[in-house]
Motif scaffolding. Structure first.
Motif, PDB file in Angstrom:
ATOM      1  N   ARG A  19      39.467  34.176  53.202  1.00 57.42           N
ATOM      2  CA  ARG A  19      40.026  33.628  51.963  1.00 57.42           C
ATOM      3  C   ARG A  19      40.762  32.355  52.337  1.00 57.42           C
ATOM      4  O   ARG A  19      41.612  32.356  53.229  1.00 57.42           O
ATOM      5  N   ASP A  30      28.080  38.426  47.207  1.00 58.14           N
ATOM      6  CA  ASP A  30      29.125  38.696  46.227  1.00 58.14           C
ATOM      7  C   ASP A  30      28.805  40.075  45.637  1.00 58.14           C
ATOM      8  O   ASP A  30      27.656  40.511  45.668  1.00 58.14           O
ATOM      9  N   SER A  50      31.114  37.937  50.919  1.00 62.86           N
ATOM     10  CA  SER A  50      31.888  36.797  50.430  1.00 62.86           C
ATOM     11  C   SER A  50      32.561  37.140  49.110  1.00 62.86           C
ATOM     12  O   SER A  50      33.149  36.286  48.461  1.00 62.86           O
ATOM     13  N   ARG A  90      34.365  29.068  46.750  1.00 57.37           N
ATOM     14  CA  ARG A  90      33.735  30.029  47.663  1.00 57.37           C
ATOM     15  C   ARG A  90      32.765  29.333  48.609  1.00 57.37           C
ATOM     16  O   ARG A  90      32.599  29.742  49.751  1.00 57.37           O
ATOM     17  N   GLU A 114      34.474  28.474  51.788  1.00 53.53           N
ATOM     18  CA  GLU A 114      34.661  29.642  52.657  1.00 53.53           C
ATOM     19  C   GLU A 114      33.356  30.001  53.377  1.00 53.53           C
ATOM     20  O   GLU A 114      33.353  30.300  54.572  1.00 53.53           O
ATOM     21  N   ASP A 153      25.293  35.084  44.318  1.00 56.15           N
ATOM     22  CA  ASP A 153      26.582  35.033  43.628  1.00 56.15           C
ATOM     23  C   ASP A 153      26.347  34.694  42.166  1.00 56.15           C
ATOM     24  O   ASP A 153      25.412  33.965  41.841  1.00 56.15           O
TER      25      ASP A 153
END
Length: 159
Positions: free
Chosen positions: A83, A7, A43, A100, A103, A121
């Motif tokens: 996404r 991230d 991501s 997330r 994903e 993240d």
């Protein structure tokens, strides 16, 4: 292959860096890669619809968020997560973003070459099965030295 799911906001961009790419935080990512031979999958909400578009965006110094510090490891970026959205049935005009972690799990499931991974993240929307591979960074401070050390341990752990 070892992978860092990266991230940007709250990891390598922070309030302190005015949400531009922070060279000190990016250096910590470089340290993780050097110690583990890991590659990067983006991501972040900074990702675009393709790997090529994403790399162009994060290395283009004309972009406001990049500024004078383009992303220094474009050759290490091997992918971007898709996404994903869910639709409400029967009212298909409403959609909802999926966590997330979903994903990321989809990316892991479709890339069997991934042997080990870490998720960096500042959000907590990961799956329970990812808990041992998730490092929750401080939103305002970004990735820390301790976070980088933890990532190295996770990525170098033998299965």
């Amino acid at each position: 292959m070892k992978v860092i799911f990266l991230d940007f906001d709250g990891v390598i961009t922070t309030l302190k860096s005015k949400y531009k790419l922070d060279p000190d935080k990016m250096a910590l990512i470089g340290r993780i890669m050097d110690a583990t031979d890991a590659k990067i999958v983006i991501s972040s909400s900074w990702r675009r619809f393709s790997l090529e578009e994403t790399i162009k965006e994060i290395t283009d110094t004309s972009q406001f968020n990049v500024g004078d510090n383009p992303f220094p490891y474009p050759d290490a970026v091997v992918g971007v997560t898709e996404r994903m959205y869910s639709f409400s049935y029967p009212n298909n005009d409403r959609h909802f973003g999926l966590p997330r972690g979903v994903e990321i799990q989809h990316y892991i499931d479709t890339h069997k070459e991934i042997e080990q991974y870490v998720i960096l993240d500042d959000d907590c929307d990961m799956l329970l099965c990812q808990a041992d591979n998730f490092i929750h960074t401080d939103t305002y401070e970004g990735i820390s030295e301790l976070d980088a050390e933890k990532a190295i341990v996770i990525l170098n752990k033998l299965k």
